[in-house]
Design a protein around this motif. Sequence first.
Motif, mmCIF file in Angstrom:
data_model
loop_
_atom_site.group_PDB
_atom_site.id
_atom_site.type_symbol
_atom_site.label_atom_id
_atom_site.label_comp_id
_atom_site.label_asym_id
_atom_site.label_seq_id
_atom_site.Cartn_x
_atom_site.Cartn_y
_atom_site.Cartn_z
ATOM 1 N N UNK A 66 0.832 -1.180 0.151
ATOM 2 C CA UNK A 66 -0.020 0.118 -0.009
ATOM 3 C C UNK A 66 0.758 1.214 0.019
ATOM 4 N N UNK A 67 1.767 1.297 0.721
ATOM 5 C CA UNK A 67 3.014 2.430 0.846
ATOM 6 C C UNK A 67 3.569 2.805 -0.266
ATOM 7 N N UNK A 68 3.853 1.648 -1.156
ATOM 8 C CA UNK A 68 4.711 1.822 -2.381
ATOM 9 C C UNK A 68 3.603 2.042 -3.655
ATOM 10 N N UNK A 69 2.608 1.422 -3.328
ATOM 11 C CA UNK A 69 1.307 2.113 -4.376
ATOM 12 C C UNK A 69 1.116 3.747 -4.168
ATOM 13 N N UNK A 209 0.867 -13.575 13.419
ATOM 14 C CA UNK A 209 0.296 -12.385 13.961
ATOM 15 C C UNK A 209 0.802 -11.297 13.447
ATOM 16 N N UNK A 210 1.979 -11.167 12.673
ATOM 17 C CA UNK A 210 2.455 -9.830 12.348
ATOM 18 C C UNK A 210 1.583 -9.214 11.362
ATOM 19 N N UNK A 211 0.837 -9.773 10.355
ATOM 20 C CA UNK A 211 0.127 -9.125 9.266
ATOM 21 C C UNK A 211 -0.908 -8.255 9.980
ATOM 22 N N UNK A 212 -1.992 -8.921 11.128
ATOM 23 C CA UNK A 212 -2.851 -7.957 11.565
ATOM 24 C C UNK A 212 -2.330 -7.110 12.571
ATOM 25 N N UNK A 213 -1.266 -7.232 12.985
ATOM 26 C CA UNK A 213 -0.631 -6.213 14.067
ATOM 27 C C UNK A 213 -0.219 -5.184 13.095
ATOM 28 N N UNK A 218 -0.593 0.272 11.118
ATOM 29 C CA UNK A 218 -0.547 1.183 10.076
ATOM 30 C C UNK A 218 -1.818 2.028 9.745
ATOM 31 N N UNK A 219 -3.022 1.328 9.750
ATOM 32 C CA UNK A 219 -4.058 2.062 9.524
ATOM 33 C C UNK A 219 -4.444 3.337 10.538
ATOM 34 N N UNK A 220 -4.071 3.169 11.784
ATOM 35 C CA UNK A 220 -4.635 3.978 12.783
ATOM 36 C C UNK A 220 -3.210 4.965 13.391
ATOM 37 N N UNK A 221 -1.954 4.502 13.049
ATOM 38 C CA UNK A 221 -0.974 5.231 13.597
ATOM 39 C C UNK A 221 0.177 5.597 12.662
ATOM 40 N N UNK A 222 -0.034 4.902 11.625
ATOM 41 C CA UNK A 222 1.103 5.384 10.411
ATOM 42 C C UNK A 222 2.053 4.385 10.380
#
Length: 522
Positions: A66-69, A209-213, A218-222
């Motif tokens: 998402x960031x690279x996009x 666990x890493x992907x949901x973490x 990323x969604x709420x804090x950057x």
Amino acid sequence: MDGEGASSGLAKSAAVKLSEMGERTKQLGTKMRDPHQQRRIILVIVCVALLLDNMLYMVIVPIIPDYLAELESEQSEHVHLVMHPNSSANSTSQDKSIKDNLDVQIGVLFASKAILQLLVNPLSGTFIDRVGYDIPLLIGLSVMFVSTCIFAVGENYATLFVARSLQGLGSAFADTSGIAMIADKYTEESERSTALGIALAFISFGSLVAPPFGGILYEFAGKKVPFIVLACICLADGFLLLTVIKPFSNRTRENMPVGTPIYRLMIDPYIAVVAGALTVCNIPLAFLEPTIANWMETTMHSSQWEMGLTWLPAFFPHVLGVYITVKLAAKHPQLQWFYGAVGMVIIGASSCTVPACKTFGQLIAPLCGICFGIALVDTALLPTLAFLVDVRHVSVYGSVYAIADISYSVAYAMGPIVAGQIVHNLGFVQLNLGMGLVNVLYAPALLLLRNVCQMKPSYSERDNLLEEAPQGLYDTIKMEERRAKKKGYSSAGNCLPVDENGFDPFRAQRSLSEESSGPEFT
């Protein structure tokens, strides 16, 4: 007078408290020096390091694409405005070209970690055998800390690529030395299987666990926050390592055997079979991770949260598989090869059923089956590698677990690059059928390991070294403790009894590569 008495009382109270604190600190230091207590702390340190490595490996899955996009979109808009200032139309072909280029960039970025790890592991294994396990583990944690910080501040593709590659360098040292340290400290077969099983559970927890973490933070804090959290944990683990193990203090290698060169371990047929099984069993997971999200979106129109939580339910059967294998190995250690073969058959069958799933609920079952099978294979075969080194070579574990790390890296280096091409050229169904068939066909090769248990000698070379005032790396298990445990039997995990004179009929099978062999224990 009253004031002087009060101040004197306070001084006495402070002195008593300081004395109590000093006594507690002394007791804590005594406990830290206790070999059994120390190896538990070492297990915690290694498990945290493995957890961090696998969280950093998977946390970028929902973040980086998402960031690279966004970066690619901003750059293309800027270029379009410069080239065509009076035009607002977007070319469909140009958008497709940008998306294809982005897919290639993401695939290379994801694979760069495993590729560098694959290249560095032969060197890191030899380095670990020469200097011990603690300094390479500290090097690995330091490099991972730097890599995580670069991920946090990186704002372009080149910087993120460097961070991902550095993570591979850190993993080559941290993962290999950590697993080797566990094998070194836990010499009894049942204890070793349990300790390695705990480490595998942390690896699984980190990966799943890493992907949901990462996605939630990323969604709420950057972008920076997930990496800053991981960097802080990595720093704390490094300080704990320095405090407990003290890798740079009074080191001596006078009583440490010379490890078997990695190239000689690679041509050992038993080790080669185990390494092949570790690669093959991890191919479905490595190939599905980069391809299953697109397939879910096009086939079952899954939502973003479903794609983000695809692998999370599989954590529980993975831990169950570790637990079952450890318990079975304690009761029937001679069947380790069979547990691995069963795991490969389960992986193969589960992989073949993935394309038949039509809903998210149906998909959970085969993915759980894949992770359950991987748990069986890994938990059965990782202790077998240390077992084989004890029996056929010298009991130094850096190089053999570098081979195991190479086996994993082969699968995860090919996954992001090769899997997408197979899906594009042949289809998702053919990819899964091929992976399932390879696992089922490889399972019979583990029959070669069925007599490994009979190769177990009565006492390993390192025991002979420890019999004479053990120091340095191999000072955790005393001969007196092992002598008490082994009255009449060569090991808790050994199949064959030792006669009253301490003679083992399979002692003669000791490899000639054991250059620093001590006197026979009787």
